[in-house]
Structures are given as structure tokens and as C-alpha cells.
Design a protein around this motif. Structure first.
Motif, PDB file in Angstrom:
ATOM      1  N   CYS A 192      23.801 -36.657   4.990  1.00  0.00           N
ATOM      2  CA  CYS A 192      24.679 -35.689   5.658  1.00  0.00           C
ATOM      3  C   CYS A 192      24.271 -35.514   7.118  1.00  0.00           C
ATOM      4  O   CYS A 192      25.131 -35.469   8.007  1.00  0.00           O
ATOM      5  N   GLU A 193      22.967 -35.419   7.377  1.00  0.00           N
ATOM      6  CA  GLU A 193      22.499 -35.282   8.764  1.00  0.00           C
ATOM      7  C   GLU A 193      22.880 -36.509   9.588  1.00  0.00           C
ATOM      8  O   GLU A 193      23.315 -36.377  10.740  1.00  0.00           O
ATOM      9  N   ASP A 242      13.632 -32.034  -4.778  1.00  0.00           N
ATOM     10  CA  ASP A 242      13.984 -33.219  -5.572  1.00  0.00           C
ATOM     11  C   ASP A 242      14.496 -34.341  -4.669  1.00  0.00           C
ATOM     12  O   ASP A 242      15.111 -34.107  -3.639  1.00  0.00           O
ATOM     13  N   ALA A 243      14.225 -35.560  -5.079  1.00  0.00           N
ATOM     14  CA  ALA A 243      14.534 -36.745  -4.268  1.00  0.00           C
ATOM     15  C   ALA A 243      16.031 -36.907  -4.024  1.00  0.00           C
ATOM     16  O   ALA A 243      16.450 -37.292  -2.933  1.00  0.00           O
ATOM     17  N   ALA A 244      16.854 -36.595  -5.031  1.00  0.00           N
ATOM     18  CA  ALA A 244      18.313 -36.762  -4.877  1.00  0.00           C
ATOM     19  C   ALA A 244      18.847 -35.851  -3.778  1.00  0.00           C
ATOM     20  O   ALA A 244      19.641 -36.285  -2.928  1.00  0.00           O
ATOM     21  N   SER A 245      18.414 -34.593  -3.783  1.00  0.00           N
ATOM     22  CA  SER A 245      18.884 -33.656  -2.747  1.00  0.00           C
ATOM     23  C   SER A 245      18.363 -34.057  -1.376  1.00  0.00           C
ATOM     24  O   SER A 245      19.086 -33.976  -0.379  1.00  0.00           O
ATOM     25  N   GLN A 246      17.111 -34.488  -1.308  1.00  0.00           N
ATOM     26  CA  GLN A 246      16.557 -34.924  -0.026  1.00  0.00           C
ATOM     27  C   GLN A 246      17.347 -36.098   0.537  1.00  0.00           C
ATOM     28  O   GLN A 246      17.686 -36.121   1.722  1.00  0.00           O
ATOM     29  N   ALA A 247      17.665 -37.069  -0.312  1.00  0.00           N
ATOM     30  CA  ALA A 247      18.424 -38.244   0.134  1.00  0.00           C
ATOM     31  C   ALA A 247      19.815 -37.829   0.600  1.00  0.00           C
ATOM     32  O   ALA A 247      20.293 -38.283   1.643  1.00  0.00           O
ATOM     33  N   SER A 248      20.488 -36.947  -0.158  1.00  0.00           N
ATOM     34  CA  SER A 248      21.824 -36.476   0.225  1.00  0.00           C
ATOM     35  C   SER A 248      21.779 -35.724   1.547  1.00  0.00           C
ATOM     36  O   SER A 248      22.648 -35.901   2.406  1.00  0.00           O
ATOM     37  N   HIS A 282      28.725 -38.521  14.294  1.00  0.00           N
ATOM     38  CA  HIS A 282      30.000 -38.002  14.807  1.00  0.00           C
ATOM     39  C   HIS A 282      29.788 -36.953  15.901  1.00  0.00           C
ATOM     40  O   HIS A 282      30.691 -36.197  16.219  1.00  0.00           O
ATOM     41  N   GLY A 283      28.591 -36.904  16.451  1.00  0.00           N
ATOM     42  CA  GLY A 283      28.325 -35.997  17.565  1.00  0.00           C
ATOM     43  C   GLY A 283      28.086 -34.558  17.146  1.00  0.00           C
ATOM     44  O   GLY A 283      28.128 -33.654  17.984  1.00  0.00           O
ATOM     45  N   GLY A 284      27.827 -34.325  15.882  1.00  0.00           N
ATOM     46  CA  GLY A 284      27.633 -32.962  15.399  1.00  0.00           C
ATOM     47  C   GLY A 284      26.316 -32.782  14.692  1.00  0.00           C
ATOM     48  O   GLY A 284      25.402 -33.589  14.817  1.00  0.00           O
ATOM     49  N   ARG A 285      26.238 -31.709  13.920  1.00  0.00           N
ATOM     50  CA  ARG A 285      25.038 -31.449  13.130  1.00  0.00           C
ATOM     51  C   ARG A 285      25.377 -30.573  11.938  1.00  0.00           C
ATOM     52  O   ARG A 285      26.398 -29.869  11.940  1.00  0.00           O
ATOM     53  N   ILE A 286      24.524 -30.625  10.930  1.00  0.00           N
ATOM     54  CA  ILE A 286      24.665 -29.798   9.744  1.00  0.00           C
ATOM     55  C   ILE A 286      23.315 -29.123   9.530  1.00  0.00           C
ATOM     56  O   ILE A 286      22.270 -29.763   9.655  1.00  0.00           O
TER      57      ILE A 286
END
Length: 197
Positions: A161-162, A151-157, A168-172
Motif C-alpha cells: 500500500c505504501e 504478522d507477516a501478511a499485514s506487514q507485506a500488505s 502515485h505521488g501520495g501516501r497512506i
């Protein structure tokens, strides 16, 4: 007479060819100058972004940010935080946005009444936050499929987040917990004063 016309024709063709080469070289020169100017602009923008991030950032202890149980009535929370601070140098509003988006995704995809475990720890110079669905029966539960969501909402979120984690120099990313259950992991560099511990 004929050979004179032929000579003039060859000279004209050569002249046109040389003119074409000159025009092409001029176009390449202009294109290169534009590319250099664009690269300089992008580098300046990156420096401005870095300066802005430094001004907006401060040392944040992740524990208070994780300890606030958000308004997600459909799921329960099991929050496990270490006794000592988990400091990162970050923009608080962006971290809150990232954490809120993960919880919103969890509330969307987890079963009603399921428990979202949120844990934090310090590991080899990084602050590590892990989310997992304690009631999931699937080997790869929907929570862990945040970055593969249809779904588009989850993809955008997920993309937001990425971007925040990277900024901030990290990753999820999707990763298993120590006991093997697959969930989501956020990894950020610890603030320098504690990174060596």
C-alpha cells in the motif's frame, strides 16, 4: 657495498609502495566507473518506470472504486462519498489493489459485525480517503496499527500500500478523523484540472 644494497632496498620499497598506490587508484577508478554505469542504469530504469506509469495511468474518480462494497462478510460498511468527482491520475488496478488490501486488513482485525466507515473528500489539492472502525473502543484501534502489524501478511500488505501510494505521488498513514478517532488515511494529488479548486 652495504649502502648500495640499502639504497636498492629503499628503492624497491618505494617502487612497491608506488605500485600499490597505482593499483589502488586503478581499482578506485574502476569502482567509480561501475558506480556511474549503475547510476545511469538506475536513472534509465526510473525513466522507463515513469513512462510505463504514464501509459498505464488515466484519470480515475475515486468514488466508484470506494463505492463498491467488497466481499468482507465479517464487517459492515458506512461509505460516505462527496457528490462531486474526486479525480486522481492513477493506475486503476493498483488503486483497486491498495483499497482491497486496506479492507482485507480491516476485516482481519476488526470485531465481527463492526462497521468500517470509508469517507472521501477533496482537501487543498488532494483526494483524501479515510477508513475508521466506528465500533472501536481503543484509542489506537487495530485498524490504525496497519503499519505496526506484527504478522507477516499485514506487514507485506502495508508495504505494498505504501509503495502504490508513493508511486502515485501520495501516501497512506495512520491519522485521526476530524472527530479524533484514529484510522487510516490515503492522500493522493488531485488530477491537475481540478487541483486548484
Amino acid at each position: 657495498m652495504y649502502s648500495g644494497n640499502l639504497g636498492l632496498g629503499i628503492a624497491a620499497v618505494i617502487g612497491l609502495g608506488l605500485a600499490g598506490v597505482v593499483v589502488m587508484m586503478g581499482a578506485l577508478l574502476i569502482a567509480n566507473m561501475r558506480a556511474v554505469a549503475q547510476a545511469r542504469g538506475m536513472a534509465e530504469q526510473a525513466r522507463d518506470d515513469a513512462r510505463q506509469k504514464m501509459r498505464a495511468s488515466s484519470v480515475q474518480d475515486l468514488r466508484p472504486l470506494l463505492g463498491v462494497t467488497p466481499d468482507a462478510a465479517s464487517i459492515r460498511f458506512d461509505v460516505q462519498l462527496p457528490p462531486d468527482a474526486v479525480p486522481v491520475f492513477a493506475i486503476e488496478a493498483e488503486l483497486r489493489d491498495l483499497l482491497a488490501k486496506v479492507v482485507a486488513h480491516a476485516a482481519r482485525v476488526m470485531s465481527a459485525g463492526a462497521t468500517l466507515q470509508v469517507s472521501a473528500r477533496v482537501e487543498r489539492g488532494h483526494a483524501v480517503v479515510h477508513w475508521r472502525d466506528l465500533d472501536a473502543e481503543d484509542v489506537r484501534p487495530p485498524l490504525a496499527r496497519f503499519f505496526d502489524a506484527l504478522d507477516a501478511a499485514s506487514q507485506a500488505s502495508a508495504r505494498v500500500c505504501e509503495r502504490i501510494a508513493s508511486r502515485h505521488g501520495g501516501r497512506i498513514y495512520s491519522a485521526p478523523h476530524a472527530d479524533g478517532a484514529l484510522g487510516l488515511t490515503l492522500r493522493l494529488p488531485l488530477h491537475e484540472s481540478t487541483a486548484g479548486s
